[in-house]
Design a protein around this motif. Structure first.
Motif, PDB file in Angstrom:
ATOM      1  N   GLN A 147       0.827  -1.207   0.000  1.00 51.09           N
ATOM      2  CA  GLN A 147       0.000   0.000   0.000  1.00 51.09           C
ATOM      3  C   GLN A 147       0.867   1.265   0.000  1.00 51.09           C
ATOM      4  OE1 GLN A 147      -2.734   0.189   3.258  1.00 51.09           O
ATOM      5  NE2 GLN A 147      -3.772   2.024   2.495  1.00 51.09           N
ATOM      6  N   LEU A 148       1.962   1.241   0.746  1.00 45.85           N
ATOM      7  CA  LEU A 148       2.855   2.391   0.781  1.00 45.85           C
ATOM      8  C   LEU A 148       3.520   2.634  -0.571  1.00 45.85           C
ATOM      9  CD1 LEU A 148       4.572   1.846   4.249  1.00 45.85           C
ATOM     10  CD2 LEU A 148       2.841   3.557   3.669  1.00 45.85           C
ATOM     11  N   PHE A 149       3.716   1.571  -1.351  1.00 50.43           N
ATOM     12  CA  PHE A 149       4.361   1.708  -2.653  1.00 50.43           C
ATOM     13  C   PHE A 149       3.352   1.909  -3.779  1.00 50.43           C
ATOM     14  CE2 PHE A 149       8.065  -0.545  -0.684  1.00 50.43           C
ATOM     15  CZ  PHE A 149       8.965   0.485  -0.892  1.00 50.43           C
ATOM     16  N   GLY A 150       2.111   2.242  -3.450  1.00 49.28           N
ATOM     17  CA  GLY A 150       1.102   2.491  -4.478  1.00 49.28           C
ATOM     18  C   GLY A 150       1.490   3.586  -5.460  1.00 49.28           C
ATOM     19  N   PRO A 151       1.946   4.752  -4.993  1.00 48.60           N
ATOM     20  CA  PRO A 151       2.362   5.800  -5.950  1.00 48.60           C
ATOM     21  C   PRO A 151       3.521   5.368  -6.853  1.00 48.60           C
ATOM     22  CG  PRO A 151       1.997   6.733  -3.782  1.00 48.60           C
ATOM     23  CD  PRO A 151       1.923   5.252  -3.614  1.00 48.60           C
ATOM     24  N   ALA A 152       4.474   4.602  -6.304  1.00 49.78           N
ATOM     25  CA  ALA A 152       5.590   4.122  -7.125  1.00 49.78           C
ATOM     26  C   ALA A 152       5.096   3.169  -8.208  1.00 49.78           C
ATOM     27  CB  ALA A 152       6.626   3.436  -6.239  1.00 49.78           C
ATOM     28  N   TYR A 153       4.096   2.354  -7.887  1.00 48.41           N
ATOM     29  CA  TYR A 153       3.530   1.434  -8.880  1.00 48.41           C
ATOM     30  C   TYR A 153       2.822   2.207  -9.993  1.00 48.41           C
ATOM     31  CZ  TYR A 153       0.678  -2.393 -10.767  1.00 48.41           C
ATOM     32  OH  TYR A 153       0.082  -3.314 -11.590  1.00 48.41           O
ATOM     33  N   ALA A 154       2.124   3.283  -9.621  1.00 51.36           N
ATOM     34  CA  ALA A 154       1.463   4.108 -10.637  1.00 51.36           C
ATOM     35  C   ALA A 154       2.476   4.753 -11.575  1.00 51.36           C
ATOM     36  CB  ALA A 154       0.606   5.176  -9.963  1.00 51.36           C
ATOM     37  N   ARG A 204      -8.158 -10.747  -2.895  1.00 47.44           N
ATOM     38  CA  ARG A 204      -7.825  -9.735  -3.888  1.00 47.44           C
ATOM     39  C   ARG A 204      -6.756  -8.789  -3.354  1.00 47.44           C
ATOM     40  NH1 ARG A 204     -11.172  -9.312  -8.164  1.00 47.44           N
ATOM     41  NH2 ARG A 204     -10.607  -7.125  -8.456  1.00 47.44           N
ATOM     42  N   GLN A 205      -6.833  -8.486  -2.056  1.00 49.48           N
ATOM     43  CA  GLN A 205      -5.828  -7.623  -1.460  1.00 49.48           C
ATOM     44  C   GLN A 205      -4.442  -8.252  -1.556  1.00 49.48           C
ATOM     45  OE1 GLN A 205      -6.059  -7.195   2.789  1.00 49.48           O
ATOM     46  NE2 GLN A 205      -4.993  -5.215   2.795  1.00 49.48           N
ATOM     47  N   GLY A 206      -4.348  -9.551  -1.264  1.00 50.42           N
ATOM     48  CA  GLY A 206      -3.065 -10.236  -1.374  1.00 50.42           C
ATOM     49  C   GLY A 206      -2.568 -10.303  -2.806  1.00 50.42           C
ATOM     50  N   ALA A 207      -3.479 -10.511  -3.771  1.00 46.14           N
ATOM     51  CA  ALA A 207      -3.084 -10.584  -5.179  1.00 46.14           C
ATOM     52  C   ALA A 207      -2.539  -9.248  -5.665  1.00 46.14           C
ATOM     53  CB  ALA A 207      -4.269 -11.016  -6.033  1.00 46.14           C
ATOM     54  N   PHE A 208      -3.237  -8.162  -5.347  1.00 48.44           N
ATOM     55  CA  PHE A 208      -2.785  -6.852  -5.797  1.00 48.44           C
ATOM     56  C   PHE A 208      -1.495  -6.447  -5.098  1.00 48.44           C
ATOM     57  CE2 PHE A 208      -7.499  -5.938  -6.673  1.00 48.44           C
ATOM     58  CZ  PHE A 208      -7.387  -6.507  -7.938  1.00 48.44           C
ATOM     59  N   ALA A 209      -1.330  -6.845  -3.830  1.00 48.24           N
ATOM     60  CA  ALA A 209      -0.067  -6.568  -3.138  1.00 48.24           C
ATOM     61  C   ALA A 209       1.076  -7.322  -3.803  1.00 48.24           C
ATOM     62  CB  ALA A 209      -0.185  -6.949  -1.665  1.00 48.24           C
ATOM     63  N   PHE A 210       0.822  -8.555  -4.215  1.00 47.96           N
ATOM     64  CA  PHE A 210       1.868  -9.368  -4.845  1.00 47.96           C
ATOM     65  C   PHE A 210       2.332  -8.737  -6.156  1.00 47.96           C
ATOM     66  CE2 PHE A 210       2.851 -12.701  -7.959  1.00 47.96           C
ATOM     67  CZ  PHE A 210       3.980 -13.249  -7.379  1.00 47.96           C
ATOM     68  N   VAL A 211       1.400  -8.382  -7.054  1.00 44.13           N
ATOM     69  CA  VAL A 211       1.801  -7.845  -8.358  1.00 44.13           C
ATOM     70  C   VAL A 211       2.456  -6.472  -8.205  1.00 44.13           C
ATOM     71  CG1 VAL A 211       0.080  -9.167  -9.610  1.00 44.13           C
ATOM     72  CG2 VAL A 211      -0.510  -6.897  -8.771  1.00 44.13           C
ATOM     73  N   ARG A 212       2.007  -5.693  -7.238  1.00 48.90           N
ATOM     74  CA  ARG A 212       2.598  -4.366  -7.048  1.00 48.90           C
ATOM     75  C   ARG A 212       4.055  -4.487  -6.591  1.00 48.90           C
ATOM     76  NH1 ARG A 212      -0.865  -0.229  -3.555  1.00 48.90           N
ATOM     77  NH2 ARG A 212      -2.167  -0.507  -5.407  1.00 48.90           N
ATOM     78  N   LEU A 213       4.288  -5.343  -5.621  1.00 46.58           N
ATOM     79  CA  LEU A 213       5.656  -5.490  -5.111  1.00 46.58           C
ATOM     80  C   LEU A 213       6.561  -6.210  -6.105  1.00 46.58           C
ATOM     81  CD1 LEU A 213       4.786  -6.356  -1.413  1.00 46.58           C
ATOM     82  CD2 LEU A 213       5.777  -4.233  -2.263  1.00 46.58           C
ATOM     83  N   LEU A 214       6.018  -7.217  -6.800  1.00 42.97           N
ATOM     84  CA  LEU A 214       6.830  -7.910  -7.802  1.00 42.97           C
ATOM     85  C   LEU A 214       7.228  -6.963  -8.928  1.00 42.97           C
ATOM     86  CD1 LEU A 214       8.057 -10.569  -8.753  1.00 42.97           C
ATOM     87  CD2 LEU A 214       5.896 -11.089  -9.906  1.00 42.97           C
ATOM     88  N   SER A 215       6.340  -6.052  -9.297  1.00 41.68           N
ATOM     89  CA  SER A 215       6.663  -5.066 -10.331  1.00 41.68           C
ATOM     90  C   SER A 215       7.829  -4.196  -9.905  1.00 41.68           C
ATOM     91  CB  SER A 215       5.432  -4.205 -10.633  1.00 41.68           C
ATOM     92  OG  SER A 215       4.355  -4.983 -11.102  1.00 41.68           O
ATOM     93  N   LEU A 216       7.796  -3.730  -8.656  1.00 46.99           N
ATOM     94  CA  LEU A 216       8.865  -2.864  -8.175  1.00 46.99           C
ATOM     95  C   LEU A 216      10.193  -3.623  -8.057  1.00 46.99           C
ATOM     96  CD1 LEU A 216       6.853  -0.925  -5.468  1.00 46.99           C
ATOM     97  CD2 LEU A 216       7.687  -0.023  -7.637  1.00 46.99           C
ATOM     98  N   ILE A 217      10.140  -4.840  -7.524  1.00 48.76           N
ATOM     99  CA  ILE A 217      11.369  -5.622  -7.359  1.00 48.76           C
ATOM    100  C   ILE A 217      12.018  -5.902  -8.707  1.00 48.76           C
ATOM    101  CG2 ILE A 217      12.267  -7.871  -6.655  1.00 48.76           C
ATOM    102  CD1 ILE A 217      10.207  -7.851  -4.394  1.00 48.76           C
ATOM    103  N   GLU A 218      11.237  -6.377  -9.681  1.00 43.30           N
ATOM    104  CA  GLU A 218      11.791  -6.704 -10.992  1.00 43.30           C
ATOM    105  C   GLU A 218      12.271  -5.452 -11.726  1.00 43.30           C
ATOM    106  OE1 GLU A 218      12.294  -9.641 -12.482  1.00 43.30           O
ATOM    107  OE2 GLU A 218      11.679 -10.692 -10.668  1.00 43.30           O
ATOM    108  N   THR A 219      11.553  -4.338 -11.576  1.00 44.11           N
ATOM    109  CA  THR A 219      11.975  -3.099 -12.241  1.00 44.11           C
ATOM    110  C   THR A 219      13.283  -2.593 -11.657  1.00 44.11           C
ATOM    111  OG1 THR A 219       9.693  -2.488 -12.756  1.00 44.11           O
ATOM    112  CG2 THR A 219      11.325  -0.729 -12.747  1.00 44.11           C
ATOM    113  N   TRP A 220      13.393  -2.580 -10.341  1.00 47.32           N
ATOM    114  CA  TRP A 220      14.629  -2.100  -9.710  1.00 47.32           C
ATOM    115  C   TRP A 220      15.820  -2.970 -10.101  1.00 47.32           C
ATOM    116  CZ3 TRP A 220      11.932  -1.313  -4.348  1.00 47.32           C
ATOM    117  CH2 TRP A 220      11.247  -0.088  -4.363  1.00 47.32           C
TER     118      TRP A 220
END
Length: 490
Positions: A242-249, A452-468
């Motif tokens: 949730q804290l990384f929501g703006p970074a995901y956007a 759904r909360q767990g699924a969206f948390a997973f894709v959001r964090l995986l996106s940031l980890i793989e991008t970094w």
């Protein structure tokens, strides 16, 4: 029986009958002994013949046992293959029918220079290992000066127990604002008893490495002596996401500005219901999205109306309605032609189709290497290869497989040649398939997401980890700095 008399002994008339009788007895005993010896020799020969026969039977039985063992092993392999067949990719099952290939010898080629772990640039501690004063073998005292050799050892130190910090926070009264003020604690999120590094450890183990919450809980207890309940761990991941929501956007906006983007999808389940995990990826960004739809509306919404790059995809029909520049994957095309050519005679039409298509692709790659730096030459090469590929696809192929694949080539003719003219477009969509593998590993261990909360948390964090990681950034330091900034603003 009396002993024999000495020779040349004179016998009296009275002794002769007794001697004659004794000789008869001895002759009878000798004949009986000889007969017994003959019987024993016959019995020995019979026993030796029996032993030889038994040895032959044992050898025959052992050979039969070996045959049965080989047959059992073959049956075990076939049974294992039958059990595994429903869970393996179709191309792998087809490949089993092909002629066996010579396996490549593992390791580097002979004569290749050796390599090992690089010497660390930092030495934290130097420890002297003394040789002693006397020889450990004979006990004699050493003489002369010793020589020293170095051996570098890298080790880890378990952190047990954890570091517990008590923050004594000062509060001061402001007479103007009429309220108390205090500086924020940046070592932990608000109302959290666990520090930021604990949260990031849980996030990385779950999202990047695909471990279950049970194993993560065991790791924390084993390595750090930190005991947590299973219910705490999903909440940590959700709060960090949730804290990384703006970074995901911001990743979405970054993805839309790319000159080329790979797209692919795989199945995902949320609380047992079917969903789809999409990935949009290149060398700079990796964006994951979960949706109930596998249709074209998902990439259309993610790419947006102003996307000017090239979407690199497979031949799935959901990408056809997209009104953007598209490139198709040659790996999928050649894989399909290889599948229906496997196990066929070399002179069959299917085998010739695959061989000629693969040769044409290799010729494209070799020709592109020569003109890669010249845009005009790349365009001329594209037109020349378009003519050759179209001529290949319009030949009168007789088998259904060849006709079907030739029709696909005609339908996506221009999309198959984009990689020749566009420098940012590779010939395959392998990048998207590789980007899906971490999620597939997690899916195999957790069977998807429970909510759904767990699924969206997973894709959001995986996106940031793989991008970094693609941008050369370390996850722990980057995420830790971002969380510290977030805590400072609270």
């Amino acid at each position: 029986m009396e002993p024999l008399r000495e020779p040349n002994t004179e016998l009296t008339a009275e002794q002769m009958p007794a001697v004659i009788a004794e000789n008869e007895v001895l002759r009878a005993e000798l004949a009986a002994a000889r007969e017994q010896i003959a019987e024993l020799q016959y019995a020995l020969q019979a026993a030796l013949a029996t032993v030889a026969a038994l040895r032959a039977e044992v050898a025959s039985a052992q050979a039969r046992i070996n045959e049965l063992d080989e047959s059992r092993e073959q049956l075990d392999r076939e049974l294992t293959a039958i059990k595994q067949a429903p869970y393996q990719a179709r191309r792998r099952r087809v490949a089993r029918t092909a002629a066996p290939r010579e396996r490549k010898k593992p390791g580097r080629k002979a004569g290749h220079p050796g390599s090992g772990r690089a010497r660390p640039s930092r030495i934290d501690r130097v420890e002297v290992i003394s040789a002693g004063e006397r020889c450990p073998d004979c006990g004699r005292a050493f003489t002369g000066e010793g020589v020293v050799r170095e051996r570098i050892v890298e080790e880890i130190e378990p952190v047990r127990p954890t570091v517990v910090t008590c923050f004594q926070i000062e509060r001061r009264w402001c007479p103007t604002c009429r309220k108390y003020h205090e500086s924020p604690v940046t070592a932990a999120l608000p109302r959290h008893r666990l520090g930021l590094r604990v949260l990031l450890f849980v996030v990385y183990q779950k999202v990047a490495l695909g471990l279950s919450y049970g194993k993560i809980r065991q790791e924390l207890a084993t390595y750090f002596g930190l005991r947590l309940s299973l219910g705490e761990l999903p909440g940590m991941v959700a709060e960090v996401a949730q804290l990384f929501g703006p970074a995901y956007a911001r990743l979405i906006e970054l993805m839309r500005r790319q000159a080329a983007i790979h797209i692919d999808e795989t199945s995902w389940r949320i609380d047992g219901h079917g969903h789809w995990l999409w990935v949009f990826v290149n060398d700079l960004v990796a964006l994951y999205v979960i949706s109930r739809s596998r249709g074209s509306k998902v990439p259309k919404a993610l790419l947006g109306p102003d996307f000017e790059g090239v979407a690199i995809t497979d031949f799935f029909s959901a990408y056809s309605p997209l009104e953007i520049n598209k490139a198709k994957c040659w790996a999928h095309l050649l894989r399909d032609s290889h599948d229906f050519a496997s196990g066929r005679p070399p002179d069959s039409e299917r085998a010739q189709f695959h061989r000629r298509l693969q040769t044409l692709f290799l010729e494209m790659g070799l020709a592109l290497e020569e003109v890669a730096a010249d845009p005009d030459a790349r365009l001329r090469l594209t037109e020349a290869m378009r003519t050759r590929l179209l001529a290949f696809a319009t030949e009168p192929w007789q088998t259904w497989d060849c006709r079907n694949l030739a029709e696909r080539i005609r339908k996506y003719l221009d999309d198959l040649l984009v990689w020749l003219s566009h420098p940012a477009v590779p010939p395959t969509n392998n990048a998207a398939e590789r980007a899906l593998r971490p999620a597939v590993v997690t899916r195999k261990t957790s069977f998807g997401s429970r909510s759904r909360q767990g699924a969206f948390a997973f894709v959001r964090l995986l996106s940031l980890i793989e991008t970094w990681e693609r941008q050369g950034k370390d996850f722990y330091s980057t995420a830790f700095t971002a969380l510290v900034d977030s805590c400072s603003q609270n």
